[in-house]
Scaffold this motif. Sequence first.
Motif, PDB file in Angstrom:
ATOM      1  N   ASP A 171       2.981  11.955  -0.770  1.00  0.00           N
ATOM      2  CA  ASP A 171       3.053  11.001  -1.864  1.00  0.00           C
ATOM      3  C   ASP A 171       3.965   9.800  -1.610  1.00  0.00           C
ATOM      4  N   ASN A 172       5.200  10.069  -1.198  1.00  0.00           N
ATOM      5  CA  ASN A 172       6.193   8.997  -1.089  1.00  0.00           C
ATOM      6  C   ASN A 172       6.699   8.801   0.333  1.00  0.00           C
ATOM      7  N   TYR A 185      -6.616  10.493  -7.981  1.00  0.00           N
ATOM      8  CA  TYR A 185      -6.408  10.361  -6.540  1.00  0.00           C
ATOM      9  C   TYR A 185      -7.359  11.335  -5.853  1.00  0.00           C
ATOM     10  N   HIS A 196      -3.307   4.951  -2.081  1.00  0.00           N
ATOM     11  CA  HIS A 196      -1.940   5.281  -2.503  1.00  0.00           C
ATOM     12  C   HIS A 196      -1.467   6.419  -1.615  1.00  0.00           C
ATOM     13  N   GLY A 197      -0.156   6.577  -1.488  1.00  0.00           N
ATOM     14  CA  GLY A 197       0.362   7.694  -0.720  1.00  0.00           C
ATOM     15  C   GLY A 197      -0.119   9.037  -1.231  1.00  0.00           C
ATOM     16  N   ASN A 198      -0.376   9.139  -2.527  1.00  0.00           N
ATOM     17  CA  ASN A 198      -0.859  10.407  -3.088  1.00  0.00           C
ATOM     18  C   ASN A 198      -2.174  10.848  -2.451  1.00  0.00           C
ATOM     19  N   SER A 221      -2.707  -2.797   6.724  1.00  0.00           N
ATOM     20  CA  SER A 221      -3.294  -3.194   5.449  1.00  0.00           C
ATOM     21  C   SER A 221      -4.702  -3.718   5.681  1.00  0.00           C
ATOM     22  N   PHE A 223       4.285   4.352   3.388  1.00  0.00           N
ATOM     23  CA  PHE A 223       3.746   3.571   2.272  1.00  0.00           C
ATOM     24  C   PHE A 223       4.794   2.690   1.590  1.00  0.00           C
ATOM     25  N   ASP A 224       5.923   2.454   2.240  1.00  0.00           N
ATOM     26  CA  ASP A 224       6.986   1.698   1.571  1.00  0.00           C
ATOM     27  C   ASP A 224       6.624   0.237   1.320  1.00  0.00           C
ATOM     28  N   ASP A 263       3.230  -1.266   1.784  1.00  0.00           N
ATOM     29  CA  ASP A 263       1.889  -1.336   1.202  1.00  0.00           C
ATOM     30  C   ASP A 263       1.466   0.062   0.805  1.00  0.00           C
ATOM     31  N   ARG A 264       0.684   0.144  -0.237  1.00  0.00           N
ATOM     32  CA  ARG A 264       0.145   1.433  -0.665  1.00  0.00           C
ATOM     33  C   ARG A 264      -1.291   1.616  -0.152  1.00  0.00           C
TER      34      ARG A 264
END
Length: 570
Positions: A363-364, A300, A356-358, A429, A368-369, A371-372
């Motif tokens: 991160d979470n 990442y 990605h959320g990272n 997105s 980002f629930d 789509d990442r």
Amino acid sequence: MTVAPSGPEFPIQDIPFSYRGSWFNISPVVAEQTYTEDLHLVSHQTGLHPVLRLAPAVAGTTVVAAPALLTWRSGDDRIEAVYDGPDTLRVRGRRLGLRIAAAAHTLTPFSGTYLYLDPLDGSHVFTSYETGRRYRITVLSGALGRAEGVQALGTADRFLDLPDDQTWEIAIEEYATARRPYTGSRTFDELCRDRSSEFAAFVDAVAPWRTADTPAAELAAYVLWSATVAPAGFVTRPAVLMSKHWMDKVWSWDHCFNAIALASGEPELAWHQFQLPFDHQDEAGALPDSIAHSEVLHNYVKPPIHGWALRHLRRRLPQPPDRAALAQTYDRMARWTGFWLDARRAPGHDLPHYQHGNDSGWDNATTFDDDRVLQTADLAAFLVSQLRCVADLAAELGEPADRWSREADRIYGAMLRDLWDGERFTARSPATGHRRASRSLLDLMPVALGADLPAPVATALARGIDSHLTKHGLATEPTGSAHYLADGYWRGPIWAPSTVLIEDGLRRAGHPGIADDISRRFLALCEKSGFAENFDAETGDGLRDRAYTWTASSYLILAAAQEERRATGG
């Protein structure tokens, strides 16, 4: 046994006992969120590895930890430990015995710890497969009571016992293959005075402004001082790890807050903190996700807050970087910025995206629930700030700056056009164009642009931020959200970096009242609960790693600014 005062006491369960430059510490933390009854010598070379268990002969001893001295007490009897440089610990006892045992019971061809008596000097040496280092025990006064498991193979108890019927003193050294027999040049008490003086000088450098209104400043400074390691392995410079617990790495946005906090008093160390991830910049210009002693991860990235950070860093440095340092920094920043423009923008799109959320550091987060892979407003805002910083660097160095300024304007316009919904920013997105608003504080992070935002947008963001404010600070997910989790990482807890970025942005956007409130609450939170990785938004309790340096740095940044405002009437 009398020693000089050694600074503020702290709970050893939360903050490890260590020393600036050392790769090992003394702590009950032996793995992620894993605590033992006995303290261990824990090394961070090749990862977090408990090597030696340090068990007093009497159960229920009281442990008192301070920056220069660690003490086990049982009535008037005690064991004390002090560092003799980054790789050596001196330990002495008075009528209190100590067992030094291998933390691993089993020795295999690929793991465990071996114990032998060195015929060269009569010392006992533990060798660790996990760290690839030796740990030599030299008796300086008194005598060993017992040695068990010497040259034992397989499963065995391997330990040395120091007696409880006499005074004794030993040295424990961490080293690679061989070194001369240990001969200490300083007495134990002299070492305590040396360490106390060194720490006091560090505090005076990084927090000269401290007063009774900033009571956690010395402990915050100790968290930074003790988490600093000397160059080794992939760590190419003196580095402040995020922690000497299990978060024993440097991540490529955490380091910015440590650099800013150190800048005015420890400018050379601060500059090293900012530059370290750039030492591992790849061909595409990307910074690594994280750096540790024996690994560099590129799976990442982290958000491009480095333009924002560099401006703050340069304002605090007592002497400006010379032209060569600025030229190197411009090249590195240009390549890092170019990575987002060239490798993280889909064809035909103005806005960059996270994979990605990272990548965001959050991160979470609930952003980002669904789509990442997302275009988010925080990323756009940070990149705008960085582009403008790079443009300024280019102009300062006589390089072309127009490209960077044009890209800043392009992304700024797209952020407002494509992601603003009138009240808060949405995420989109790049594959489907689907836009979604979450309740995460992440969607309000463009406030970090400060006065660069249109006033109505800044005001709307300030209202949204206020809805995240609890008694203790800014919840990353509102406590009333269906997705709120008290210990949910970025789904509720209070974090230091978001606090500092938002507080700074609000102040520059003309909302000092809420900025002051956020600052006061976060300072009080750290004074109550220490310097945890994050905090329960409702109770204020510290969560996860309890000795996190960017939290300590954020306290120092906000406390210094508070004291400056008081002094100037600002």
